[in-house]
Design a protein around this motif. Sequence first.
Motif, PDB file in Angstrom:
ATOM      1  N   GLU A   1      -7.416  -3.675   7.998  1.00  0.00           N
ATOM      2  CA  GLU A   1      -8.073  -2.387   7.777  1.00  0.00           C
ATOM      3  C   GLU A   1      -8.147  -2.121   6.274  1.00  0.00           C
ATOM      4  O   GLU A   1      -7.468  -2.797   5.474  1.00  0.00           O
ATOM      5  CB  GLU A   1      -7.309  -1.295   8.519  1.00  0.00           C
ATOM      6  N   PRO A   2      -8.976  -1.152   5.876  1.00  0.00           N
ATOM      7  CA  PRO A   2      -9.136  -0.889   4.437  1.00  0.00           C
ATOM      8  C   PRO A   2      -7.811  -0.638   3.726  1.00  0.00           C
ATOM      9  O   PRO A   2      -7.592  -1.127   2.607  1.00  0.00           O
ATOM     10  CB  PRO A   2     -10.044   0.342   4.411  1.00  0.00           C
ATOM     11  N   SER A   3      -6.906   0.118   4.349  1.00  0.00           N
ATOM     12  CA  SER A   3      -5.627   0.418   3.679  1.00  0.00           C
ATOM     13  C   SER A   3      -4.894  -0.869   3.308  1.00  0.00           C
ATOM     14  O   SER A   3      -4.273  -0.961   2.240  1.00  0.00           O
ATOM     15  CB  SER A   3      -4.736   1.263   4.591  1.00  0.00           C
ATOM     16  N   ALA A   4      -4.945  -1.856   4.192  1.00  0.00           N
ATOM     17  CA  ALA A   4      -4.264  -3.123   3.934  1.00  0.00           C
ATOM     18  C   ALA A   4      -4.909  -3.877   2.772  1.00  0.00           C
ATOM     19  O   ALA A   4      -4.235  -4.557   1.991  1.00  0.00           O
ATOM     20  CB  ALA A   4      -4.281  -3.992   5.193  1.00  0.00           C
ATOM     21  N   ALA A   5      -6.234  -3.749   2.676  1.00  0.00           N
ATOM     22  CA  ALA A   5      -6.957  -4.503   1.653  1.00  0.00           C
ATOM     23  C   ALA A   5      -6.663  -4.012   0.241  1.00  0.00           C
ATOM     24  O   ALA A   5      -6.940  -4.709  -0.743  1.00  0.00           O
ATOM     25  CB  ALA A   5      -8.459  -4.441   1.936  1.00  0.00           C
ATOM     26  N   THR A   6      -6.068  -2.809   0.110  1.00  0.00           N
ATOM     27  CA  THR A   6      -5.777  -2.290  -1.233  1.00  0.00           C
ATOM     28  C   THR A   6      -4.870  -3.239  -2.019  1.00  0.00           C
ATOM     29  O   THR A   6      -4.948  -3.278  -3.243  1.00  0.00           O
ATOM     30  CB  THR A   6      -5.078  -0.910  -1.167  1.00  0.00           C
ATOM     31  N   VAL A   7      -4.019  -3.994  -1.322  1.00  0.00           N
ATOM     32  CA  VAL A   7      -3.069  -4.842  -2.058  1.00  0.00           C
ATOM     33  C   VAL A   7      -3.795  -5.992  -2.756  1.00  0.00           C
ATOM     34  O   VAL A   7      -3.490  -6.330  -3.910  1.00  0.00           O
ATOM     35  CB  VAL A   7      -1.928  -5.357  -1.148  1.00  0.00           C
TER      36      VAL A   7
ATOM     37  N   LEU B   1      -4.097   5.950   3.891  1.00  0.00           N
ATOM     38  CA  LEU B   1      -3.471   6.271   2.604  1.00  0.00           C
ATOM     39  C   LEU B   1      -3.895   7.634   2.067  1.00  0.00           C
ATOM     40  O   LEU B   1      -3.838   7.894   0.874  1.00  0.00           O
ATOM     41  CB  LEU B   1      -3.797   5.172   1.579  1.00  0.00           C
ATOM     42  N   ARG B   2      -4.342   8.502   2.977  1.00  0.00           N
ATOM     43  CA  ARG B   2      -4.819   9.818   2.525  1.00  0.00           C
ATOM     44  C   ARG B   2      -3.701  10.854   2.455  1.00  0.00           C
ATOM     45  O   ARG B   2      -3.941  11.984   2.052  1.00  0.00           O
ATOM     46  CB  ARG B   2      -5.927  10.312   3.471  1.00  0.00           C
ATOM     47  N   THR B   3      -2.504  10.480   2.871  1.00  0.00           N
ATOM     48  CA  THR B   3      -1.388  11.436   2.899  1.00  0.00           C
ATOM     49  C   THR B   3      -0.666  11.480   1.556  1.00  0.00           C
ATOM     50  O   THR B   3      -0.821  10.600   0.714  1.00  0.00           O
ATOM     51  CB  THR B   3      -0.385  11.035   3.990  1.00  0.00           C
ATOM     52  N   SER B   4       0.168  12.517   1.406  1.00  0.00           N
ATOM     53  CA  SER B   4       0.960  12.681   0.177  1.00  0.00           C
ATOM     54  C   SER B   4       2.327  12.042   0.359  1.00  0.00           C
ATOM     55  O   SER B   4       2.841  11.944   1.475  1.00  0.00           O
ATOM     56  CB  SER B   4       1.168  14.169  -0.106  1.00  0.00           C
ATOM     57  N   LEU B   5       2.931  11.660  -0.765  1.00  0.00           N
ATOM     58  CA  LEU B   5       4.314  11.199  -0.733  1.00  0.00           C
ATOM     59  C   LEU B   5       5.210  12.285  -0.150  1.00  0.00           C
ATOM     60  O   LEU B   5       4.871  13.470  -0.205  1.00  0.00           O
ATOM     61  CB  LEU B   5       4.805  10.873  -2.146  1.00  0.00           C
ATOM     62  N   GLY B   6       6.359  11.862   0.370  1.00  0.00           N
ATOM     63  CA  GLY B   6       7.310  12.817   0.938  1.00  0.00           C
ATOM     64  C   GLY B   6       8.519  12.995   0.040  1.00  0.00           C
ATOM     65  O   GLY B   6       8.740  12.228  -0.912  1.00  0.00           O
TER      66      GLY B   6
ATOM     67  N   PRO C   1       0.841  -1.206   0.000  1.00  0.00           N
ATOM     68  CA  PRO C   1       0.000   0.000   0.000  1.00  0.00           C
ATOM     69  C   PRO C   1       0.870   1.247   0.000  1.00  0.00           C
ATOM     70  O   PRO C   1       1.945   1.259   0.607  1.00  0.00           O
ATOM     71  CB  PRO C   1      -0.756  -0.089   1.334  1.00  0.00           C
ATOM     72  N   VAL C   2       0.396   2.319  -0.646  1.00  0.00           N
ATOM     73  CA  VAL C   2       1.161   3.562  -0.633  1.00  0.00           C
ATOM     74  C   VAL C   2       0.296   4.743  -0.195  1.00  0.00           C
ATOM     75  O   VAL C   2      -0.754   5.009  -0.772  1.00  0.00           O
ATOM     76  CB  VAL C   2       1.871   3.828  -1.991  1.00  0.00           C
ATOM     77  N   GLY C   3       0.750   5.377   0.895  1.00  0.00           N
ATOM     78  CA  GLY C   3       0.128   6.613   1.391  1.00  0.00           C
ATOM     79  C   GLY C   3       1.214   7.666   1.353  1.00  0.00           C
ATOM     80  O   GLY C   3       1.445   8.315   0.339  1.00  0.00           O
ATOM     81  N   GLY C   4       1.959   7.810   2.455  1.00  0.00           N
ATOM     82  CA  GLY C   4       3.121   8.693   2.466  1.00  0.00           C
ATOM     83  C   GLY C   4       4.336   8.056   1.825  1.00  0.00           C
ATOM     84  O   GLY C   4       5.301   8.739   1.504  1.00  0.00           O
TER      85      GLY C   4
ATOM     86  N   GLY D   1       3.070  -0.397  -6.085  1.00  0.00           N
ATOM     87  CA  GLY D   1       2.310   0.299  -5.066  1.00  0.00           C
ATOM     88  C   GLY D   1       0.829   0.105  -5.322  1.00  0.00           C
ATOM     89  O   GLY D   1       0.398   0.063  -6.479  1.00  0.00           O
ATOM     90  N   ALA D   2       0.040  -0.016  -4.268  1.00  0.00           N
ATOM     91  CA  ALA D   2      -1.419  -0.101  -4.393  1.00  0.00           C
ATOM     92  C   ALA D   2      -2.009   1.141  -3.752  1.00  0.00           C
ATOM     93  O   ALA D   2      -1.726   1.437  -2.582  1.00  0.00           O
ATOM     94  CB  ALA D   2      -1.938  -1.361  -3.704  1.00  0.00           C
ATOM     95  N   GLU D   3      -2.814   1.862  -4.484  1.00  0.00           N
ATOM     96  CA  GLU D   3      -3.288   3.170  -4.006  1.00  0.00           C
ATOM     97  C   GLU D   3      -4.772   3.372  -4.359  1.00  0.00           C
ATOM     98  O   GLU D   3      -5.201   2.998  -5.447  1.00  0.00           O
ATOM     99  CB  GLU D   3      -2.465   4.271  -4.689  1.00  0.00           C
TER     100      GLU D   3
END
Lengths: 352, 352
Positions: free
Chosen positions: A306-312, A263-268, A207-210, A232-234
């Motif tokens: 959690e939902p973020s994990a399920a993105t993969v 996963l609501r954050t932006s890349l750094g 998963p990719v958030g930040g 990445g899964a987004e």
Amino acid sequence: MVNSIRGFAKENRIIRRNHFNTICYMDNSHHGFPGKNKIADVREIIASQVHRTPALTCASLNEITGSFLFFKCENFQKGGAFKFRGASHAVITLSREDAVRGVATHSSGNHAQALALAASMRGIKAHIVMPENAPKIKVAAVESYGGIIRFCRPTLPDRESTLLEVIEECGATEIHPYNDYRIIAGQASAAAELYEDTPLLDCLVVPVGGGGLLSGSILSTRYFSPGTKVFGAEPEQANDAWESFQKQKLIPVRNPNTIADGLRTSLGSLTFPIIMEGAEDILTVSEDAIIRAMQLIWERMKIVVEPSAATVLAAVIEHPLHFAGKNTGLILSGGNVDLYRLPWLDRTITNH
Amino acid sequence: MVNSIRGFAKENRIIRRNHFNTICYMDNSHHGFPGKNKIADVREIIASQVHRTPALTCASLNEITGSFLFFKCENFQKGGAFKFRGASHAVITLSREDAVRGVATHSSGNHAQALALAASMRGIKAHIVMPENAPKIKVAAVESYGGIIRFCRPTLPDRESTLLEVIEECGATEIHPYNDYRIIAGQASAAAELYEDTPLLDCLVVPVGGGGLLSGSILSTRYFSPGTKVFGAEPEQANDAWESFQKQKLIPVRNPNTIADGLRTSLGSLTFPIIMEGAEDILTVSEDAIIRAMQLIWERMKIVVEPSAATVLAAVIEHPLHFAGKNTGLILSGGNVDLYRLPWLDRTITNH
């Protein structure tokens, strides 16, 4: 550090100097770009604190996807998410002088819990700035790990200024959730373990958030399983990584509106160049696919994610051509869910 | 068989002849009382089919209970419950002549799914008699494993007469869900694995419905960990095992009214004597405690268990004196839950 990101770029034969030249001198980069030895060291440093989580397989999900899936279960990690790896590393390696003044961050998510837990294990203070409208369940979780909460108004400027206040008052060290090489190196340990515990993986989906977990996974892949392609899964509805990857420049997320709250954050500035160089692609997934994948994992694997994990899993289902017949690793990033608010209960129930 | 239940009783120095004299000649007893070698053999026979499920620990549940808990995760077993162990053993060991005519049972629970799955793995038919009001989700699960469903009216006499019809028509072999030594020996393998995978356990807590898992666990304890005390965990609202144990005679359940749907059945003539002799006690638990324990397991361990499985943690929480400071094994019997009907969502929500 022996390994620099420039060296890494050269060895990888894809040089995008404009990115690398900028990031080498940015915040937190003085902690050093994590090379192979660094990641091996980090694993030893945090070994006594983090769980070596299992890699699970599931015959029925293999059948559904037509792939051979290996799930790295960071939902079983301490604090319920991979975030504890990086937080643990950052806290353990603080100097004694810095440690006595504590650590600080602004977060209402898994990083807040992870940092509070890591700090309590070292016996130091963790100051967590949270928006005043944060869900009670998240406030309670941070408190249960001993975090000291400072509430602020729910805007990014307010969060940042409140964090600065805390730091000025206490002299605490800020631990950013992802844009910090100490954090990235800690998160890298999950993929490194997975490569030890599974047959050779053709693909790895993260998963990719930040971007802390994804960039760490890319580094571990390069060092320990260089033949593996990393995706990445987004969420489509928070697709800044996809857009940044396409346009080859860092574009912040705008109005993220996804159930995948991690996963609501932006890349750094530190994570983006590593992803730009090392990711095979960023695969976006619909909200429906996330919810359906989450439900499938609960039903078939009997584990809470959690939902973020399920993105993969959603990415494997929505982009099957990359994965058909392949050995595919998936990092299930966490399992912190409000059991009173399950997403499939909010939808029109058509399959029941 | 070398080992007889009489021999078992004598060796254990608690002889209750009235029980043992009766059960030796009852239905299914011709498959032989499972001795130590038998259970070792069964483990080898089923090893290629069943999952060797993990034993998990959870620091926060240790803290809450004041015990050191080792959870045997049969929710991760094929078919989602321990039932596949016994069903697999019964199906594998059928003669070729019997196998071609298939197997049959009446069940709307985990045994139905387990038998259908075991039969499909041998390439034979499983006839499952189910009440016409069985939940669609359970019908679908049996169908997904290839079971042939015959519906009947939802009374026990109807279920039994329909099963007899099926058997007369097809010549299928009935596989009872628990009152069969083949099944008991299969279920025994779960505790046997747990004893290999954990430090010496002071106690083992096992859900009790028909008693197949509990009696199997008692046998494995006697053979492989004789110092361990075995407790049954039973809903107060289906407390026939508790009552039978107290009164030392088999008393069928009356109007069971518990959320733990796997535990609404009565003990059997084969399981009761083993439990009578080998259980330390039967511990009853309230419905509230079951639901709270289920929620705790989901929240803290990030795994999906059904209400029947949660009774074991509920027993440790409601009867702490037996377990304080002890190494305690708990068998999480299964994880087949309707994700649209979670019990804590039906209650008045006071803690949220």
